[in-house]
Motif scaffolding. Structure first.
Motif, mmCIF file in Angstrom:
data_model
loop_
_atom_site.group_PDB
_atom_site.id
_atom_site.type_symbol
_atom_site.label_atom_id
_atom_site.label_comp_id
_atom_site.label_asym_id
_atom_site.label_seq_id
_atom_site.Cartn_x
_atom_site.Cartn_y
_atom_site.Cartn_z
ATOM 1 N N TYR A 56 -1.014 3.339 -9.274
ATOM 2 C CA TYR A 56 -0.426 2.062 -8.878
ATOM 3 C C TYR A 56 -1.146 0.961 -9.633
ATOM 4 N N LYS A 60 -2.535 -3.405 -6.138
ATOM 5 C CA LYS A 60 -1.250 -3.162 -5.470
ATOM 6 C C LYS A 60 -1.156 -1.736 -4.930
ATOM 7 N N TRP A 69 1.582 -2.997 0.787
ATOM 8 C CA TRP A 69 1.947 -2.309 -0.448
ATOM 9 C C TRP A 69 2.701 -1.019 -0.187
ATOM 10 N N TYR A 72 6.198 -2.281 0.205
ATOM 11 C CA TYR A 72 6.697 -2.766 -1.090
ATOM 12 C C TYR A 72 7.132 -1.615 -1.994
ATOM 13 N N TRP A 73 6.297 -0.576 -2.087
ATOM 14 C CA TRP A 73 6.580 0.518 -3.020
ATOM 15 C C TRP A 73 7.703 1.437 -2.548
#
Length: 89
Positions: A56, A60, A69, A72-73
Motif C-alpha cells: 500500500y 495509506k 484506510w 477506502y481500499w
C-alpha cells in the motif's frame, strides 16, 4: 462478594470491548494489495510482496478492520504503474 462482582464486570467488559479493533495482519506481517483489485493478504516483514501484489502507498496502509484506510481500499486499488484507481464500478 463485592470484589468478585467487580472483577466479573471488568473481565466481561474486556472480552466484549476487545473485539472492536481486529488487526489486518498479525505481528511480524504487513498487508499487501492485489494489483488492480481489492484483494489483499499479509506478508512476512522479511519478504517482498508476491507476484501480482503491491505494498500500500506509504501512510495509506490499513491497520485495523474498518479503519479509514480499510474502508477506502474497498473501492480503490493500485494499478500496475503504482497509480491509485477507483474500482467501485
Amino acid at each position: 462478594m463485592r470484589k468478585s462482582y467487580l472483577l466479573t464486570l471488568t473481565m466481561t467488559g474486556l472480552l466484549v470491548g476487545g473485539c472492536g479493533n481486529d488487526a489486518i495482519c498479525g505481528g511480524g506481517e504487513y498487508p499487501v494489495q492485489s494489483i488492480n483489485g481489492t484483494g489483499r493478504q499479509c506478508v512476512s516483514d522479511q519478504q517482498d510482496p508476491p507476484s501480482g501484489f503491491a505494498r500500500y502507498p506509504a501512510g495509506k496502509e490499513p491497520q485495523h478492520v474498518d479503519d479509514k484506510w480499510d474502508v477506502y481500499w474497498r473501492t480503490h486499488a493500485v494499478d500496475q504503474n503504482g497509480r491509485i484507481v477507483d474500482v467501485s464500478g
